[in-house]
Design a protein around this motif. Sequence first.
Motif, PDB file in Angstrom:
ATOM      1  N   GLN A 101       0.674  -1.112   0.255  1.00  0.00           N
ATOM      2  CA  GLN A 101       0.136  -0.028   0.240  1.00  0.00           C
ATOM      3  C   GLN A 101       0.952   1.552   0.159  1.00  0.00           C
ATOM      4  N   LEU A 102       1.591   1.508  -1.267  1.00  0.00           N
ATOM      5  CA  LEU A 102       2.569   2.394  -1.657  1.00  0.00           C
ATOM      6  C   LEU A 102       1.810   3.963  -1.301  1.00  0.00           C
ATOM      7  N   PRO A 103       2.263   4.477   0.393  1.00  0.00           N
ATOM      8  CA  PRO A 103       1.806   6.273  -0.713  1.00  0.00           C
ATOM      9  C   PRO A 103       1.982   7.282  -1.386  1.00  0.00           C
ATOM     10  N   PHE A 104       2.517   6.977  -2.397  1.00  0.00           N
ATOM     11  CA  PHE A 104       2.551   7.920  -3.288  1.00  0.00           C
ATOM     12  C   PHE A 104       1.674   7.780  -4.411  1.00  0.00           C
ATOM     13  N   ASP A 105       2.085   9.049  -5.245  1.00  0.00           N
ATOM     14  CA  ASP A 105       1.546   9.133  -6.792  1.00  0.00           C
ATOM     15  C   ASP A 105       1.073   7.808  -7.646  1.00  0.00           C
ATOM     16  N   ASP A 106       0.695   7.979  -8.704  1.00  0.00           N
ATOM     17  CA  ASP A 106       1.012   6.808  -9.886  1.00  0.00           C
ATOM     18  C   ASP A 106       2.285   8.034 -10.204  1.00  0.00           C
ATOM     19  N   ALA A 107       2.705   6.651 -11.266  1.00  0.00           N
ATOM     20  CA  ALA A 107       3.760   7.168 -12.020  1.00  0.00           C
ATOM     21  C   ALA A 107       4.416   8.190 -12.079  1.00  0.00           C
ATOM     22  N   SER A 108       4.908   8.280 -10.195  1.00  0.00           N
ATOM     23  CA  SER A 108       6.225   8.404 -10.043  1.00  0.00           C
ATOM     24  C   SER A 108       7.655   8.966  -9.576  1.00  0.00           C
ATOM     25  N   PHE A 109       7.797   7.153 -10.067  1.00  0.00           N
ATOM     26  CA  PHE A 109       9.144   7.235 -10.257  1.00  0.00           C
ATOM     27  C   PHE A 109       9.566   6.477 -11.199  1.00  0.00           C
ATOM     28  N   ARG A 133       2.378   0.505 -10.130  1.00  0.00           N
ATOM     29  CA  ARG A 133       1.016   1.538 -10.069  1.00  0.00           C
ATOM     30  C   ARG A 133       2.629   2.993 -10.250  1.00  0.00           C
ATOM     31  N   VAL A 134       2.913   2.661  -9.770  1.00  0.00           N
ATOM     32  CA  VAL A 134       4.169   3.528  -8.728  1.00  0.00           C
ATOM     33  C   VAL A 134       5.470   4.391  -9.902  1.00  0.00           C
ATOM     34  N   LEU A 135       5.357   3.452 -10.405  1.00  0.00           N
ATOM     35  CA  LEU A 135       6.501   3.599 -12.070  1.00  0.00           C
ATOM     36  C   LEU A 135       5.845   4.095 -13.282  1.00  0.00           C
ATOM     37  N   ARG A 136       6.093   5.041 -13.859  1.00  0.00           N
ATOM     38  CA  ARG A 136       6.163   5.748 -15.100  1.00  0.00           C
ATOM     39  C   ARG A 136       6.254   5.255 -16.185  1.00  0.00           C
ATOM     40  N   PRO A 137       5.237   5.603 -17.164  1.00  0.00           N
ATOM     41  CA  PRO A 137       5.595   4.199 -18.500  1.00  0.00           C
ATOM     42  C   PRO A 137       6.469   4.282 -19.301  1.00  0.00           C
ATOM     43  N   GLY A 138       7.592   2.491 -18.513  1.00  0.00           N
ATOM     44  CA  GLY A 138       8.161   2.981 -19.696  1.00  0.00           C
ATOM     45  C   GLY A 138       9.508   2.555 -18.080  1.00  0.00           C
ATOM     46  N   GLY A 139       9.477   3.373 -17.069  1.00  0.00           N
ATOM     47  CA  GLY A 139      10.034   2.375 -15.831  1.00  0.00           C
ATOM     48  C   GLY A 139      10.121   0.658 -15.161  1.00  0.00           C
ATOM     49  N   THR A 140      11.107   0.836 -14.253  1.00  0.00           N
ATOM     50  CA  THR A 140      11.797  -0.100 -13.985  1.00  0.00           C
ATOM     51  C   THR A 140      11.921  -0.872 -12.620  1.00  0.00           C
TER      52      THR A 140
END
Length: 272
Positions: A101-109, A133-140
């Motif tokens: 349950q990560l307390p971070f916005d979508d696509a933020s890392f 969920r919290v990874l940006r598109p293309g993130g790893t």
Amino acid sequence: MNTLRTDTNFAGRIPEIYDRLLVPMIFEPYADDMAKRVAALGPSRLLETAAGTGIVTRAMARTLPAHVDIVSTDLNQAMLDRAEAIGAGRPLTWRQANALQLPFDDASFDIVACQFGAMFFPDKAAAFAEARRVLRPGGTLLFNVWDRIDQNDFADTVSGALGRVFSADPPLFMERTPHGYFDPRTIARDLARAGFDATPDVDTVTARSRATSARVAAIAYCQGTPLRNEIESRSGASLDEATSACAAAIEARFGAGPVDGKIQAHVITVQR
């Protein structure tokens, strides 16, 4: 294998012994490896989950350019307290957080990194879905897990010794959790269930585990991990007696004086 509640209980004396003895013995080689892999991806914002006492955090802080924003999290506040007290040599964010349950916005890392934490997640697919969920598109997503216990010498020796000490009810923490999530096919299925469409890359990395004595290695495993909780909950031998039995088994297999054994892990990389 199921993860028991006690398997994630890193409290009391465990964080200090874990950081002082176990971290240099088995985690440092993989921390340096993880930091190099992260740096090669050129992130601008990085999330670390299950950071423990911060060995990977410190390696990444040394390796990554100063402009990279590092957020380091762990479920256990006691482990984070130890990590923050040691520090990382540069400004970063330490934050208590549940990987499910990560307390971070979508696509933020750009990257989510996790060293030897996935085995402890009670729902692996749910944790991977949160990472996605919290990874940006293309993130790893980049993480590692221990290979089978028979590929990790000291852990295997300790587990066998405890099985003889507590023959009626052997402590199975090491097999069940740290070394219980090693099958690349299972990992790939969980990643697919989490929504990762790409095929994960699996790299098996072998290293050496060293301690100044068999007793130091035994204390690290028996008293610096949640294995301690299982030992202390059993009758038939005290924590010190069980530790001594493990030290004797390590010495019998690897000799007196400094000891050296094989460790092996899988490093998994998958793109969002």
